[in-house]
Design an enzyme around this catalytic site. Sequence first.
Site, PDB file in Angstrom:
ATOM      1  N   SER A  66       0.828  -1.205   0.000  1.00 36.66           N
ATOM      2  CA  SER A  66       0.000   0.000   0.000  1.00 36.66           C
ATOM      3  C   SER A  66       0.862   1.256   0.000  1.00 36.66           C
ATOM      4  O   SER A  66       2.008   1.255   0.457  1.00 36.66           O
ATOM      5  CB  SER A  66      -0.916   0.028   1.224  1.00 36.66           C
ATOM      6  OG  SER A  66      -1.762  -1.097   1.251  1.00 36.66           O
TER       7      SER A  66
HETATM    8  N1  SAH Z   1      -0.927  -4.786   4.126  1.00 37.36           N
HETATM    9  C1  SAH Z   1      -0.287  -5.096   2.870  1.00 37.36           C
HETATM   10  C2  SAH Z   1      -1.162  -4.703   1.690  1.00 37.36           C
HETATM   11  C3  SAH Z   1      -1.129  -5.761   0.636  1.00 37.36           C
HETATM   12  S1  SAH Z   1      -2.347  -5.617  -0.655  1.00 37.36           S
HETATM   13  C4  SAH Z   1       1.089  -4.437   2.794  1.00 37.36           C
HETATM   14  O1  SAH Z   1       1.433  -3.627   3.669  1.00 37.36           O
HETATM   15  O2  SAH Z   1       1.852  -4.754   1.884  1.00 37.36           O
HETATM   16  C5  SAH Z   1      -3.682  -6.567  -0.011  1.00 37.36           C
HETATM   17  C6  SAH Z   1      -3.411  -8.017   0.345  1.00 37.36           C
HETATM   18  O3  SAH Z   1      -4.655  -8.591   0.730  1.00 37.36           O
HETATM   19  C7  SAH Z   1      -2.869  -8.879  -0.789  1.00 37.36           C
HETATM   20  O4  SAH Z   1      -1.673  -9.490  -0.389  1.00 37.36           O
HETATM   21  C8  SAH Z   1      -3.972  -9.906  -1.019  1.00 37.36           C
HETATM   22  O5  SAH Z   1      -3.489 -11.187  -1.402  1.00 37.36           O
HETATM   23  C9  SAH Z   1      -4.658  -9.956   0.332  1.00 37.36           C
HETATM   24  N2  SAH Z   1      -6.044 -10.442   0.329  1.00 37.36           N
HETATM   25  C10 SAH Z   1      -7.005 -10.251  -0.602  1.00 37.36           C
HETATM   26  N3  SAH Z   1      -8.143 -10.874  -0.251  1.00 37.36           N
HETATM   27  C11 SAH Z   1      -7.898 -11.490   0.951  1.00 37.36           C
HETATM   28  C12 SAH Z   1      -8.669 -12.315   1.822  1.00 37.36           C
HETATM   29  N4  SAH Z   1      -9.931 -12.648   1.562  1.00 37.36           N
HETATM   30  N5  SAH Z   1      -8.089 -12.761   2.967  1.00 37.36           N
HETATM   31  C13 SAH Z   1      -6.794 -12.445   3.264  1.00 37.36           C
HETATM   32  N6  SAH Z   1      -6.023 -11.674   2.470  1.00 37.36           N
HETATM   33  C14 SAH Z   1      -6.550 -11.212   1.323  1.00 37.36           C
END
Ligand code: SAH
Length: 215
Positions: A66
């Site tokens: 993010s």
């Molecule tokens: N907090 C992360 C943001 C990553 S983007 C950071 O700091 O890098 C969002 C993430 O949510 C992705 O890795 C994606 O695979 C995950 N995601 C999407 N749907 C999800 C679900 N139902 N349960 C758990 N994770 C999920």
Amino acid sequence: MREGDTLKHVGKRKQLADLLMRKGIKNEAVLNAVRNIPRHLFIDSSFDEHAYQDKAFPIGAEQTISQPYTVAFQSELLEVKRGDKILEIGTGSGYQSAVLCELGAKVYSIERQRELFTKTKRLLSKLRYRTQYLLFGDGYKGLPEFAPYKGIIVTAGAPYVPKPLLSQLEIGGRLVIPVGDDPQIMTLFIRKSATHFEKHELGEFRFVPMLEDKN
Ligand code: SAH
């Protein structure tokens, strides 16, 4: 300093924290987390120069780390105090988890992509960010085994607010979740009682989708 970190990176992080301050982030603990965490180690090393710009960046498996402003904004809304139990949905690169660790939270985090889960688990432990529990699983279900939580942060765009996340909040607890299609509305729920949730809407953001397993 951690292996792979340099004074040049430290300088860039200070500038990033200054930028976030100008964009309205006030929480000093959150700004300090941005100053301390080597964000460049959470993305592919060949893209080092992108690490301290205020933007999202690809981390593989079609996911992104993010934007720093978004991480800071969501972290500020959580109002983390040391020792608070916080559940994160979407571990991704682990950067947000590291911010929560720096804020003194007991961090639980769920990731549904196996590849990212494995890679990030290794990275967080290598960088000595001691999360409480990392789960490979579906964030729509939350993590009832360790509930209730003082805070829950969703870092993917949710088409709707999953009921289990509301029910796993303690009274007084806060859920920070971007809701909607594209863009999402950053939404804060504060649990006032067993049945009453106060709702605040805090502007538009863009996230990768929170995916639901259809089985
Ligand atoms: N907090 C992360 C943001 C990553 S983007 C950071 O700091 O890098 C969002 C993430 O949510 C992705 O890795 C994606 O695979 C995950 N995601 C999407 N749907 C999800 C679900 N139902 N349960 C758990 N994770 C999920």
